[in-house]
Design a protein around this motif. Structure first.
Motif, PDB file in Angstrom:
ATOM      1  N   TRP A   1      33.645  34.056  35.762  1.00  0.00           N
ATOM      2  CA  TRP A   1      32.354  34.721  35.295  1.00  0.00           C
ATOM      3  C   TRP A   1      32.615  34.677  33.778  1.00  0.00           C
ATOM      4  O   TRP A   1      31.596  34.395  33.388  1.00  0.00           O
ATOM      5  CB  TRP A   1      32.400  36.350  35.644  1.00  0.00           C
ATOM      6  CG  TRP A   1      31.294  37.075  34.802  1.00  0.00           C
ATOM      7  CD1 TRP A   1      31.891  38.198  34.191  1.00  0.00           C
ATOM      8  CD2 TRP A   1      30.107  37.067  35.195  1.00  0.00           C
ATOM      9  NE1 TRP A   1      30.737  38.721  33.578  1.00  0.00           N
ATOM     10  CE2 TRP A   1      29.610  38.247  34.173  1.00  0.00           C
ATOM     11  CE3 TRP A   1      29.122  36.349  35.719  1.00  0.00           C
ATOM     12  CZ2 TRP A   1      28.248  38.762  33.943  1.00  0.00           C
ATOM     13  CZ3 TRP A   1      27.825  36.672  35.520  1.00  0.00           C
ATOM     14  CH2 TRP A   1      27.483  37.784  34.760  1.00  0.00           C
ATOM     15  N   LEU A   2      33.552  34.857  33.167  1.00  0.00           N
ATOM     16  CA  LEU A   2      33.760  34.654  31.603  1.00  0.00           C
ATOM     17  C   LEU A   2      33.630  33.304  31.324  1.00  0.00           C
ATOM     18  O   LEU A   2      33.047  33.011  30.200  1.00  0.00           O
ATOM     19  CB  LEU A   2      34.916  35.566  31.226  1.00  0.00           C
ATOM     20  CG  LEU A   2      35.015  36.056  29.725  1.00  0.00           C
ATOM     21  CD1 LEU A   2      33.997  36.884  29.674  1.00  0.00           C
ATOM     22  CD2 LEU A   2      36.469  36.649  29.545  1.00  0.00           C
ATOM     23  N   HIS A   3      34.131  32.423  32.024  1.00  0.00           N
ATOM     24  CA  HIS A   3      33.927  30.751  31.805  1.00  0.00           C
ATOM     25  C   HIS A   3      32.477  30.553  31.794  1.00  0.00           C
ATOM     26  O   HIS A   3      32.209  29.281  31.101  1.00  0.00           O
ATOM     27  CB  HIS A   3      34.761  30.157  32.764  1.00  0.00           C
ATOM     28  CG  HIS A   3      35.160  28.693  32.598  1.00  0.00           C
ATOM     29  ND1 HIS A   3      34.091  27.907  33.465  1.00  0.00           N
ATOM     30  CD2 HIS A   3      35.561  27.975  31.625  1.00  0.00           C
ATOM     31  CE1 HIS A   3      34.523  26.712  32.837  1.00  0.00           C
ATOM     32  NE2 HIS A   3      35.185  26.711  31.785  1.00  0.00           N
ATOM     33  N   GLN A   4      32.078  30.954  32.601  1.00  0.00           N
ATOM     34  CA  GLN A   4      30.423  30.542  32.868  1.00  0.00           C
ATOM     35  C   GLN A   4      29.594  31.042  31.425  1.00  0.00           C
ATOM     36  O   GLN A   4      28.731  30.416  31.082  1.00  0.00           O
ATOM     37  CB  GLN A   4      29.622  31.280  33.878  1.00  0.00           C
ATOM     38  CG  GLN A   4      30.168  31.074  35.321  1.00  0.00           C
ATOM     39  CD  GLN A   4      29.419  31.659  36.347  1.00  0.00           C
ATOM     40  OE1 GLN A   4      28.658  32.572  36.017  1.00  0.00           O
ATOM     41  NE2 GLN A   4      29.969  31.567  37.535  1.00  0.00           N
ATOM     42  N   HIS A   5      30.093  32.000  30.693  1.00  0.00           N
ATOM     43  CA  HIS A   5      29.468  32.440  29.312  1.00  0.00           C
ATOM     44  C   HIS A   5      30.097  31.922  28.359  1.00  0.00           C
ATOM     45  O   HIS A   5      29.414  31.451  27.144  1.00  0.00           O
ATOM     46  CB  HIS A   5      29.542  34.000  29.194  1.00  0.00           C
ATOM     47  CG  HIS A   5      28.893  34.741  30.430  1.00  0.00           C
ATOM     48  ND1 HIS A   5      27.524  35.528  30.266  1.00  0.00           N
ATOM     49  CD2 HIS A   5      29.008  35.049  31.764  1.00  0.00           C
ATOM     50  CE1 HIS A   5      27.237  35.736  31.215  1.00  0.00           C
ATOM     51  NE2 HIS A   5      28.050  35.866  32.116  1.00  0.00           N
ATOM     52  N   TRP A   6      31.303  31.691  28.214  1.00  0.00           N
ATOM     53  CA  TRP A   6      32.115  31.306  26.889  1.00  0.00           C
ATOM     54  C   TRP A   6      32.670  29.938  27.079  1.00  0.00           C
ATOM     55  O   TRP A   6      33.309  29.301  26.062  1.00  0.00           O
ATOM     56  CB  TRP A   6      33.155  32.442  26.761  1.00  0.00           C
ATOM     57  CG  TRP A   6      32.757  33.578  26.230  1.00  0.00           C
ATOM     58  CD1 TRP A   6      31.503  34.065  26.196  1.00  0.00           C
ATOM     59  CD2 TRP A   6      33.459  34.927  25.875  1.00  0.00           C
ATOM     60  NE1 TRP A   6      31.122  35.186  25.591  1.00  0.00           N
ATOM     61  CE2 TRP A   6      32.411  35.869  25.479  1.00  0.00           C
ATOM     62  CE3 TRP A   6      34.841  35.222  25.981  1.00  0.00           C
ATOM     63  CZ2 TRP A   6      32.855  37.218  25.151  1.00  0.00           C
ATOM     64  CZ3 TRP A   6      34.982  36.537  25.771  1.00  0.00           C
ATOM     65  CH2 TRP A   6      34.126  37.511  25.240  1.00  0.00           C
TER      66      TRP A   6
END
Ligand code: ATP
Ligand code: MG
Length: 176
Positions: free
Chosen positions: A30-35
């Motif tokens: 999830w965080l990878h999709q954002h950052w």
């Protein structure tokens, strides 16, 4: 003792159970999709309690005695807050509220280590699971809380290989 001058790269850590690791890994995606950045492999996810670095094998018994001296009750750690450190470009998941038992565990461990002459990190402890490296960061997305039942801590050996660090828990201490 034979080979007691050989050194191992060591640290004390919390190691997730399977369900907690799966949940942390989902948050990593999830965080990878954002950052963006490089996601940590699921089997590496952990919280560092005390980093020892290169340590002679002959000091393992002293380290064990330090950990034996720790008396902390089991607790639940709720990781619900993403964070980003610009200086090392790490994206991580942390806790908006740190339970007193967690601070007690880290404090007792570091006190014992310091008394035994090991170097300790003077910076305040920020409980966090590194999820992304070389990440750009950005607006902080809401993250589903990960409920981590903490019932043990471990001593981990870190071995650097061509595809990154590999970790092996070499000793375990249950919490009451
Ligand atoms: P690599 O260094 O190969 O990129 P890594 O950082 O995951 O991989 P280690 O350097 O062995 O592996 O670190 C093990 C753990 O200890 C990691 O959680 C890391 O963030 C932490 N750590 C490493 N160096 C320190 C330090 N000087 N002080 C506090 N924690 C540290
Ligand atoms: Mg490192």
């Amino acid at each position: 003792m034979e080979n007691s001058n050989k050194s191992l790269r060591l640290f004390f850590a919390l190691w997730p159970d399977d369900a907690t690791r799966d949940a942390l890994n989902r948050t990593g995606k999830w965080l990878h999709q954002h950052w963006g950045g490089r996601r940590m492999r699921a089997d590496t996810l952990h919280i560092t309690l005390a980093f020892l670095g290169s340590t002679p094998i002959g000091q393992l018994d002293t380290l064990t005695a330090c950990a034996d001296a720790v008396r902390t009750d089991a607790y639940e750690l709720i990781l619900d807050q993403a964070g980003y450190w610009r200086h090392n470009r790490i994206g991580w998941l942390g806790a908006s509220q740190t339970p007193p038992q967690h601070l007690e565990l880290v404090g007792a461990l570091n006190t014992a280590l310091q008394a035994a002459g090991f170097p300790i990190d003077p910076r305040p402890h920020v409980p966090h699971v590194t999820l992304l490296r070389k990440s750009q960061g950005g607006e902080v997305p809401a993250c589903a809380p990960v409920h981590w039942p903490v019932s043990e801590f471990v001593l981990v050996q870190s071995v650097t290989e061509s595809d990154g660090a590999h970790y092996e828990a070499i000793r375990r201490w249950p919490l009451a």
